[in-house]
Design a protein around this motif. Structure first.
Motif, short mmCIF file in Angstrom:
data_model
loop_
_atom_site.label_atom_id
_atom_site.label_comp_id
_atom_site.label_asym_id
_atom_site.label_seq_id
_atom_site.Cartn_x
_atom_site.Cartn_y
_atom_site.Cartn_z
N TRP A 195 0.21 -0.02 -10.97
CA TRP A 195 1.43 0.66 -10.50
C TRP A 195 2.37 -0.34 -9.83
O TRP A 195 3.58 -0.32 -10.04
CB TRP A 195 1.09 1.80 -9.54
CG TRP A 195 0.68 3.04 -10.26
CD1 TRP A 195 -0.58 3.51 -10.41
CD2 TRP A 195 1.53 3.95 -10.94
NE1 TRP A 195 -0.57 4.66 -11.16
CE2 TRP A 195 0.71 4.96 -11.49
CE3 TRP A 195 2.90 4.01 -11.15
CZ2 TRP A 195 1.22 6.01 -12.23
CZ3 TRP A 195 3.41 5.06 -11.90
CH2 TRP A 195 2.58 6.05 -12.43
N GLY A 220 6.59 3.23 -4.07
CA GLY A 220 6.17 4.32 -3.21
C GLY A 220 4.77 4.09 -2.66
O GLY A 220 4.17 3.03 -2.84
N SER A 278 0.20 12.57 -6.08
CA SER A 278 0.98 12.49 -7.31
C SER A 278 1.97 11.34 -7.19
O SER A 278 2.37 10.95 -6.09
CB SER A 278 1.72 13.80 -7.55
OG SER A 278 2.65 14.03 -6.52
N TYR A 279 2.35 10.79 -8.32
CA TYR A 279 3.28 9.68 -8.33
C TYR A 279 4.67 10.20 -8.67
O TYR A 279 4.82 11.13 -9.47
CB TYR A 279 2.85 8.62 -9.36
CG TYR A 279 1.55 7.97 -8.99
CD1 TYR A 279 1.48 7.06 -7.96
CD2 TYR A 279 0.39 8.27 -9.67
CE1 TYR A 279 0.28 6.46 -7.60
CE2 TYR A 279 -0.81 7.68 -9.33
CZ TYR A 279 -0.85 6.76 -8.30
OH TYR A 279 -2.04 6.18 -7.94
N ASN A 280 5.68 9.61 -8.07
CA ASN A 280 7.05 10.05 -8.28
C ASN A 280 7.71 9.14 -9.30
O ASN A 280 7.82 7.93 -9.09
CB ASN A 280 7.80 10.00 -6.94
CG ASN A 280 9.13 10.69 -7.02
OD1 ASN A 280 9.70 10.85 -8.08
ND2 ASN A 280 9.63 11.11 -5.86
N LYS A 281 8.16 9.72 -10.40
CA LYS A 281 8.75 8.96 -11.50
C LYS A 281 10.01 8.22 -11.05
O LYS A 281 10.32 7.15 -11.55
CB LYS A 281 9.05 9.91 -12.65
CG LYS A 281 9.52 9.24 -13.90
CD LYS A 281 9.57 10.18 -15.09
CE LYS A 281 10.54 11.30 -14.89
NZ LYS A 281 10.75 12.11 -16.08
N SER A 282 10.72 8.77 -10.07
CA SER A 282 11.97 8.14 -9.64
C SER A 282 11.73 6.83 -8.88
O SER A 282 12.66 6.07 -8.66
CB SER A 282 12.77 9.11 -8.77
OG SER A 282 12.08 9.35 -7.55
N ARG A 283 10.50 6.56 -8.48
CA ARG A 283 10.20 5.34 -7.74
C ARG A 283 9.82 4.18 -8.66
O ARG A 283 9.47 3.11 -8.20
CB ARG A 283 9.08 5.60 -6.74
CG ARG A 283 9.51 6.57 -5.69
CD ARG A 283 8.49 6.74 -4.64
NE ARG A 283 8.96 7.77 -3.71
CZ ARG A 283 8.39 7.99 -2.56
NH1 ARG A 283 7.37 7.29 -2.18
NH2 ARG A 283 8.87 8.92 -1.78
N TYR A 316 6.44 -0.03 -8.98
CA TYR A 316 6.42 1.20 -8.18
C TYR A 316 6.66 0.85 -6.71
O TYR A 316 6.06 -0.06 -6.17
CB TYR A 316 5.07 1.90 -8.35
CG TYR A 316 5.03 3.29 -7.78
CD1 TYR A 316 5.65 4.34 -8.45
CD2 TYR A 316 4.37 3.56 -6.59
CE1 TYR A 316 5.62 5.63 -7.95
CE2 TYR A 316 4.32 4.85 -6.08
CZ TYR A 316 4.96 5.88 -6.76
OH TYR A 316 4.93 7.15 -6.25
N ASP A 335 -0.70 8.64 -2.66
CA ASP A 335 -0.27 10.03 -2.78
C ASP A 335 -1.08 10.72 -3.88
O ASP A 335 -1.60 10.08 -4.78
CB ASP A 335 1.22 10.13 -3.14
CG ASP A 335 2.12 9.81 -1.97
OD1 ASP A 335 1.63 9.88 -0.82
OD2 ASP A 335 3.30 9.49 -2.20
#
Length: 95
Positions: free
Chosen positions: A75, A82, A88-93, A80, A86
């Motif tokens: 990641w 973020g 879940s992973y945030n696609k926007s990061r 990445y 977490d």
């Protein structure tokens, strides 16, 4: 003596050790009927059973476990930015 040590190290690192050292018990209830007489039980062992028990993970349908450290490293290498722990992973990061 050195070649013997090398072979032992190879066995310890491979799945062969699991096959050689795991013990599985057979219970009397599996081979005797209600009257205490031995029963012939049909036994079928397939290649898939051996692969599953030895955890060879060389079949396309087998699950592959990736270590947490490797996952986090992947990641971060993708950029990445973020918190990687977490749920879940945030696609926007991702860049």
């Amino acid at each position: 003596m050195k070649p013997f040590v090398d072979v032992l190290e190879f066995i310890k690192k491979s799945r062969i050790q699991k096959a050689l050292t795991d013990r599985h018990g057979c219970y009397r209830s599996h081979i005797k009927d209600e009257n205490g007489k031995d029963v012939d039980i049909p036994f079928v062992l397939s290649v898939d059973d051996i692969r599953r028990v030895l955890e060879l993970r060389d079949n396309d349908g087998d699950l592959i476990q990736v270590s947490e450290r490797l996952c986090k490293g992947l990641w971060f290498r993708m950029g990445y930015v973020g918190f990687v722990n977490d749920s879940s992973y945030n696609k926007s990061r991702l860049p």
